[in-house]
Design a protein around this motif. Structure first.
Motif, PDB file in Angstrom:
ATOM      1  N   MET A   1       0.849  -1.180   0.000  1.00 16.98           N
ATOM      2  CA  MET A   1       0.000   0.000   0.000  1.00 16.98           C
ATOM      3  C   MET A   1       0.889   1.236   0.000  1.00 16.98           C
ATOM      4  N   TYR A   2       0.500   2.218  -0.812  1.00 17.10           N
ATOM      5  CA  TYR A   2       1.206   3.487  -0.811  1.00 17.10           C
ATOM      6  C   TYR A   2       0.197   4.620  -0.878  1.00 17.10           C
ATOM      7  N   ALA A   3       0.677   5.818  -0.580  1.00 19.97           N
ATOM      8  CA  ALA A   3      -0.174   7.005  -0.626  1.00 19.97           C
ATOM      9  C   ALA A   3       0.641   8.174  -1.141  1.00 19.97           C
ATOM     10  N   ILE A   4      -0.034   9.105  -1.751  1.00 19.21           N
ATOM     11  CA  ILE A   4       0.591  10.367  -2.136  1.00 19.21           C
ATOM     12  C   ILE A   4       0.045  11.409  -1.173  1.00 19.21           C
ATOM     13  N   TYR A  12       4.639  13.792  -1.751  1.00 18.51           N
ATOM     14  CA  TYR A  12       5.536  12.653  -1.648  1.00 18.51           C
ATOM     15  C   TYR A  12       4.745  11.367  -1.797  1.00 18.51           C
ATOM     16  N   LYS A  13       5.353  10.379  -2.452  1.00 14.99           N
ATOM     17  CA  LYS A  13       4.790   9.036  -2.511  1.00 14.99           C
ATOM     18  C   LYS A  13       5.413   8.276  -1.345  1.00 14.99           C
ATOM     19  N   VAL A  14       4.577   7.815  -0.397  1.00 12.92           N
ATOM     20  CA  VAL A  14       5.096   7.186   0.816  1.00 12.92           C
ATOM     21  C   VAL A  14       4.513   5.790   1.008  1.00 12.92           C
ATOM     22  N   GLN A  15       5.302   4.941   1.676  1.00 13.33           N
ATOM     23  CA  GLN A  15       4.882   3.598   2.060  1.00 13.33           C
ATOM     24  C   GLN A  15       5.246   3.392   3.512  1.00 13.33           C
ATOM     25  N   LYS A  16       4.690   2.353   4.115  1.00 11.78           N
ATOM     26  CA  LYS A  16       4.979   2.058   5.516  1.00 11.78           C
ATOM     27  C   LYS A  16       6.460   1.727   5.669  1.00 11.78           C
ATOM     28  N   ALA A  61       3.654   9.497  11.105  1.00 10.73           N
ATOM     29  CA  ALA A  61       5.101   9.427  10.975  1.00 10.73           C
ATOM     30  C   ALA A  61       5.755   9.827  12.288  1.00 10.73           C
ATOM     31  N   THR A  62       7.051   9.520  12.394  1.00 17.50           N
ATOM     32  CA  THR A  62       7.848   9.892  13.549  1.00 17.50           C
ATOM     33  C   THR A  62       9.027  10.724  13.066  1.00 17.50           C
ATOM     34  N   ILE A  63       9.319  11.809  13.777  1.00 16.33           N
ATOM     35  CA  ILE A  63      10.468  12.646  13.423  1.00 16.33           C
ATOM     36  C   ILE A  63      11.731  11.945  13.925  1.00 16.33           C
ATOM     37  N   LEU A  64      12.641  11.632  13.004  1.00 19.74           N
ATOM     38  CA  LEU A  64      13.887  10.970  13.378  1.00 19.74           C
ATOM     39  C   LEU A  64      14.963  11.969  13.759  1.00 19.74           C
ATOM     40  N   GLU A  65      15.182  12.984  12.908  1.00 20.71           N
ATOM     41  CA  GLU A  65      16.198  13.989  13.222  1.00 20.71           C
ATOM     42  C   GLU A  65      16.007  15.227  12.356  1.00 20.71           C
ATOM     43  N   HIS A  66      16.553  16.336  12.846  1.00 14.78           N
ATOM     44  CA  HIS A  66      16.603  17.583  12.092  1.00 14.78           C
ATOM     45  C   HIS A  66      18.040  17.752  11.615  1.00 14.78           C
ATOM     46  N   ILE A  98       7.832   6.858   8.066  1.00 17.51           N
ATOM     47  CA  ILE A  98       6.398   6.653   7.930  1.00 17.51           C
ATOM     48  C   ILE A  98       6.013   5.423   8.761  1.00 17.51           C
ATOM     49  N   GLU A  99       5.119   5.634   9.728  1.00 20.42           N
ATOM     50  CA  GLU A  99       4.674   4.553  10.607  1.00 20.42           C
ATOM     51  C   GLU A  99       3.498   3.797  10.015  1.00 20.42           C
ATOM     52  N   GLY A 100       2.647   4.484   9.290  1.00 19.70           N
ATOM     53  CA  GLY A 100       1.502   3.798   8.704  1.00 19.70           C
ATOM     54  C   GLY A 100       0.575   4.750   7.981  1.00 19.70           C
TER      55      GLY A 100
END
Length: 160
Positions: A1-4, A12-16, A61-66, A98-100
């Motif tokens: 599954m993907y989403a724009i 952005y085109k994103v996937q889990k 989503a989760t912020i990993l780093e700046h 991307i978490e989900g």
């Protein structure tokens, strides 16, 4: 599954479990963020397109780093003039994972947004109102007659 999905003004085109770099986001490292501007989803060939967005779907989503992106060099030159300028900058970006992609998560995020918007609205109602501005006094009839006189034209000089 993907989403724009639209994130910080870009699509952005994103996937889990995907890691992407986006323009700098508000928040600290480790914070959870939700994006509700989902434009398209594809679930094993079942495509759903929004007009302009799909209601009730969000990307978590989760912020990993700046961090900062690679340096971009800007060089300007004009031929035969001795003009050369070299500048550069590094764009501020955020790395997110991307978490989900799911339905129903946007409703929770929207409820939080509505709750935060309702609190400032209540504060505005309880805040003291500013005093009304003074009304201008009505003009007297004699004031109209005291208009400044127009300047007289200077007499023309004649050559003799």
């Amino acid at each position: 599954m993907y989403a724009i999905v639209e994130i910080a003004g870009h699509q952005y085109k994103v996937q889990k479990d995907q890691r992407i770099y986006v323009n700098r986001l508000q928040g600290n490292e480790g914070d959870k963020v939700s994006f509700d501007r989902v434009l398209l989803t594809d679930d094993n060939g079942k495509v759903e397109v929004g007009a302009p967005v799909i209601e009730g779907v969000a990307v978590n989503a989760t912020i990993l780093e700046h961090l900062k992106a690679d340096k971009v060099i800007i060089f300007k030159k004009k031929r035969r003039k001795g003009y050369r300028v070299k500048n550069g900058h590094r764009q501020a970006i955020t790395s997110i994972k991307i978490e989900g992609i799911g339905k129903g998560t946007a409703k929770k995020a929207a409820a939080k947004v509505e709750a935060t918007e309702a609190a400032p609205a209540a504060e505005k109602k309880t805040a003291a109102k500013k005093p009304a501005a003074k009304k201008a006094a009505p003009k007297k009839e004699g004031d109209a007659a005291k208009k400044p006189a127009a300047k007289k034209a200077a007499p023309k000089k004649t050559e003799e």
